[in-house]
Design a protein around this motif. Structure first.
Motif, PDB file in Angstrom:
ATOM      1  N   PHE A  17       3.261   8.620  11.467  1.00  0.00           N
ATOM      2  CA  PHE A  17       2.599   9.591  12.326  1.00  0.00           C
ATOM      3  C   PHE A  17       3.500   9.921  13.517  1.00  0.00           C
ATOM      4  CE2 PHE A  17       0.014  11.341  15.607  1.00  0.00           C
ATOM      5  CZ  PHE A  17      -0.997  12.028  14.976  1.00  0.00           C
ATOM      6  N   ALA A  18       4.050   8.904  14.152  1.00  0.00           N
ATOM      7  CA  ALA A  18       4.914   9.103  15.315  1.00  0.00           C
ATOM      8  C   ALA A  18       6.135   9.950  14.967  1.00  0.00           C
ATOM      9  CB  ALA A  18       5.334   7.765  15.899  1.00  0.00           C
ATOM     10  N   MET A  61       0.838  -1.174   0.000  1.00  0.00           N
ATOM     11  CA  MET A  61       0.000   0.000   0.000  1.00  0.00           C
ATOM     12  C   MET A  61       0.886   1.242   0.000  1.00  0.00           C
ATOM     13  SD  MET A  61      -3.255   0.417   2.525  1.00  0.00           S
ATOM     14  CE  MET A  61      -4.288  -0.885   1.915  1.00  0.00           C
ATOM     15  N   SER A  62       0.594   2.211  -0.842  1.00  0.00           N
ATOM     16  CA  SER A  62       1.412   3.418  -0.903  1.00  0.00           C
ATOM     17  C   SER A  62       1.090   4.337   0.270  1.00  0.00           C
ATOM     18  CB  SER A  62       1.165   4.151  -2.226  1.00  0.00           C
ATOM     19  OG  SER A  62      -0.092   4.780  -2.219  1.00  0.00           O
ATOM     20  N   ILE A  63       2.049   5.220   0.561  1.00  0.00           N
ATOM     21  CA  ILE A  63       1.861   6.141   1.678  1.00  0.00           C
ATOM     22  C   ILE A  63       0.639   7.033   1.469  1.00  0.00           C
ATOM     23  CG2 ILE A  63       3.338   8.018   0.867  1.00  0.00           C
ATOM     24  CD1 ILE A  63       4.392   8.196   3.754  1.00  0.00           C
ATOM     25  N   SER A  64       0.316   7.361   0.201  1.00  0.00           N
ATOM     26  CA  SER A  64      -0.817   8.241  -0.061  1.00  0.00           C
ATOM     27  C   SER A  64      -2.161   7.549   0.140  1.00  0.00           C
ATOM     28  CB  SER A  64      -0.720   8.827  -1.472  1.00  0.00           C
ATOM     29  OG  SER A  64      -0.771   7.780  -2.414  1.00  0.00           O
ATOM     30  N   SER A  65      -2.198   6.214   0.147  1.00  0.00           N
ATOM     31  CA  SER A  65      -3.470   5.521   0.309  1.00  0.00           C
ATOM     32  C   SER A  65      -3.763   5.186   1.771  1.00  0.00           C
ATOM     33  CB  SER A  65      -3.496   4.245  -0.535  1.00  0.00           C
ATOM     34  OG  SER A  65      -2.535   3.333  -0.066  1.00  0.00           O
ATOM     35  N   VAL A  66      -2.820   5.453   2.661  1.00  0.00           N
ATOM     36  CA  VAL A  66      -3.000   5.194   4.084  1.00  0.00           C
ATOM     37  C   VAL A  66      -2.953   6.528   4.822  1.00  0.00           C
ATOM     38  CG1 VAL A  66      -1.966   4.109   6.114  1.00  0.00           C
ATOM     39  CG2 VAL A  66      -1.928   2.922   3.912  1.00  0.00           C
ATOM     40  N   LYS A  67      -3.848   6.674   5.776  1.00  0.00           N
ATOM     41  CA  LYS A  67      -3.874   7.887   6.593  1.00  0.00           C
ATOM     42  C   LYS A  67      -4.033   7.442   8.044  1.00  0.00           C
ATOM     43  CE  LYS A  67      -7.627  10.452   6.363  1.00  0.00           C
ATOM     44  NZ  LYS A  67      -8.601  11.492   5.988  1.00  0.00           N
ATOM     45  N   THR A  68      -3.229   8.009   8.922  1.00  0.00           N
ATOM     46  CA  THR A  68      -3.332   7.727  10.347  1.00  0.00           C
ATOM     47  C   THR A  68      -3.950   8.939  11.022  1.00  0.00           C
ATOM     48  OG1 THR A  68      -1.432   6.265  10.270  1.00  0.00           O
ATOM     49  CG2 THR A  68      -2.048   7.125  12.434  1.00  0.00           C
ATOM     50  N   VAL A  69      -4.974   8.686  11.835  1.00  0.00           N
ATOM     51  CA  VAL A  69      -5.732   9.759  12.479  1.00  0.00           C
ATOM     52  C   VAL A  69      -5.599   9.649  13.991  1.00  0.00           C
ATOM     53  CG1 VAL A  69      -8.023  10.786  12.798  1.00  0.00           C
ATOM     54  CG2 VAL A  69      -7.385   9.829  10.571  1.00  0.00           C
ATOM     55  N   GLN A  70      -5.376  10.789  14.605  1.00  0.00           N
ATOM     56  CA  GLN A  70      -5.306  10.867  16.064  1.00  0.00           C
ATOM     57  C   GLN A  70      -6.484  11.721  16.542  1.00  0.00           C
ATOM     58  OE1 GLN A  70      -2.401  13.489  18.136  1.00  0.00           O
ATOM     59  NE2 GLN A  70      -1.514  11.541  18.823  1.00  0.00           N
ATOM     60  N   LEU A  71      -7.288  11.162  17.428  1.00  0.00           N
ATOM     61  CA  LEU A  71      -8.412  11.876  18.031  1.00  0.00           C
ATOM     62  C   LEU A  71      -7.927  12.494  19.326  1.00  0.00           C
ATOM     63  CD1 LEU A  71     -11.480  12.501  17.957  1.00  0.00           C
ATOM     64  CD2 LEU A  71     -11.792  10.430  19.331  1.00  0.00           C
ATOM     65  N   ALA A  86       8.775  15.298  15.364  1.00  0.00           N
ATOM     66  CA  ALA A  86       9.338  16.511  14.764  1.00  0.00           C
ATOM     67  C   ALA A  86       8.525  17.740  15.156  1.00  0.00           C
ATOM     68  CB  ALA A  86       9.399  16.366  13.246  1.00  0.00           C
ATOM     69  N   TYR A  87       7.198  17.607  15.161  1.00  0.00           N
ATOM     70  CA  TYR A  87       6.331  18.722  15.557  1.00  0.00           C
ATOM     71  C   TYR A  87       6.600  19.133  16.999  1.00  0.00           C
ATOM     72  CZ  TYR A  87       2.157  20.992  17.400  1.00  0.00           C
ATOM     73  OH  TYR A  87       1.293  21.851  18.055  1.00  0.00           O
ATOM     74  N   LEU A  88       6.691  18.169  17.897  1.00  0.00           N
ATOM     75  CA  LEU A  88       6.894  18.477  19.315  1.00  0.00           C
ATOM     76  C   LEU A  88       8.204  19.224  19.553  1.00  0.00           C
ATOM     77  CD1 LEU A  88       5.554  15.194  20.940  1.00  0.00           C
ATOM     78  CD2 LEU A  88       4.445  17.447  20.900  1.00  0.00           C
ATOM     79  N   ALA A  89       9.197  19.001  18.707  1.00  0.00           N
ATOM     80  CA  ALA A  89      10.488  19.673  18.830  1.00  0.00           C
ATOM     81  C   ALA A  89      10.596  20.932  17.969  1.00  0.00           C
ATOM     82  CB  ALA A  89      11.603  18.698  18.445  1.00  0.00           C
ATOM     83  N   SER A  90       9.542  21.275  17.240  1.00  0.00           N
ATOM     84  CA  SER A  90       9.610  22.363  16.258  1.00  0.00           C
ATOM     85  C   SER A  90       9.536  23.764  16.867  1.00  0.00           C
ATOM     86  CB  SER A  90       8.484  22.218  15.228  1.00  0.00           C
ATOM     87  OG  SER A  90       7.233  22.538  15.813  1.00  0.00           O
ATOM     88  N   ASP A  91      10.120  24.702  16.152  1.00  0.00           N
ATOM     89  CA  ASP A  91      10.030  26.112  16.529  1.00  0.00           C
ATOM     90  C   ASP A  91       8.597  26.614  16.402  1.00  0.00           C
ATOM     91  OD1 ASP A  91      12.763  26.188  17.015  1.00  0.00           O
ATOM     92  OD2 ASP A  91      13.251  27.040  15.049  1.00  0.00           O
ATOM     93  N   VAL A 114      -2.003  12.273   9.409  1.00  0.00           N
ATOM     94  CA  VAL A 114      -0.779  12.280   8.613  1.00  0.00           C
ATOM     95  C   VAL A 114      -0.948  11.202   7.557  1.00  0.00           C
ATOM     96  CG1 VAL A 114       1.681  11.697   8.659  1.00  0.00           C
ATOM     97  CG2 VAL A 114       0.704  13.099  10.477  1.00  0.00           C
ATOM     98  N   ALA A 115      -0.551  11.492   6.339  1.00  0.00           N
ATOM     99  CA  ALA A 115      -0.532  10.456   5.302  1.00  0.00           C
ATOM    100  C   ALA A 115       0.523   9.439   5.695  1.00  0.00           C
ATOM    101  CB  ALA A 115      -0.205  11.069   3.943  1.00  0.00           C
ATOM    102  N   GLY A 116       0.123   8.180   5.742  1.00  0.00           N
ATOM    103  CA  GLY A 116       1.052   7.123   6.110  1.00  0.00           C
ATOM    104  C   GLY A 116       0.564   6.347   7.316  1.00  0.00           C
ATOM    105  N   ASP A 117       1.404   5.443   7.773  1.00  0.00           N
ATOM    106  CA  ASP A 117       1.033   4.551   8.877  1.00  0.00           C
ATOM    107  C   ASP A 117       1.344   5.182  10.237  1.00  0.00           C
ATOM    108  OD1 ASP A 117       3.813   4.333   9.108  1.00  0.00           O
ATOM    109  OD2 ASP A 117       3.874   2.272   8.366  1.00  0.00           O
ATOM    110  N   ALA A 118       1.079   4.424  11.297  1.00  0.00           N
ATOM    111  CA  ALA A 118       1.280   4.921  12.664  1.00  0.00           C
ATOM    112  C   ALA A 118       2.744   5.266  12.925  1.00  0.00           C
ATOM    113  CB  ALA A 118       0.778   3.892  13.665  1.00  0.00           C
ATOM    114  N   GLU A 119       3.654   4.525  12.329  1.00  0.00           N
ATOM    115  CA  GLU A 119       5.076   4.809  12.498  1.00  0.00           C
ATOM    116  C   GLU A 119       5.426   6.176  11.905  1.00  0.00           C
ATOM    117  OE1 GLU A 119       9.147   2.955  10.757  1.00  0.00           O
ATOM    118  OE2 GLU A 119       7.789   1.519  11.723  1.00  0.00           O
TER     119      GLU A 119
END
Length: 110
Positions: free
Chosen positions: A68-69, A1-11, A74-79, A61-66
């Protein structure tokens, strides 16, 4: 499955401190949405429950749970995240955050 066909969602569900809902909603729209989007997230939805004093939203995030993590790390460490939170008061009394899976296709009506 390509990265564009998988989406990981966090509620994300937040129980807010009394009396801060309107300020939280404004800050969310002007600071968190741009910061998250700049780091590769898509905002799926955001709802305020005024009666319960809660705010519920989903980010993906487009892609799997890995993937997403990795994007979240990267977001948590971002400016951009640091700037969004700089000088902000505590508005969230409790948070409930989980990865979720879609069980009804988008656009399906009963």
């Amino acid at each position: 499955m390509s990265i564009s066909s998988v989406k990981t969602v966090q509620l994300r569900r937040y129980e807010l401190v009394d009396g801060v809902l309107d300020d939280f909603v404004e800050w969310f729209g002007t600071h968190i949405v741009p910061a998250r989007e700049a780091e590769g997230f898509a905002i799926e939805f955001a709802y305020a429950d005024r009666e319960a004093g809660e705010f519920v939203w989903a980010v993906s995030v487009a892609g799997d749970a890995e993937r997403f993590a990795a994007v979240e790390e990267a977001y948590l460490a971002s400016d951009s995240r640091a700037a969004a939170f700089a000088g902000q008061p505590t508005r969230v009394a409790a948070s409930h955050v989980r990865l979720v899976e879609q069980v009804v296709p988008a656009g399906v009506r009963s």
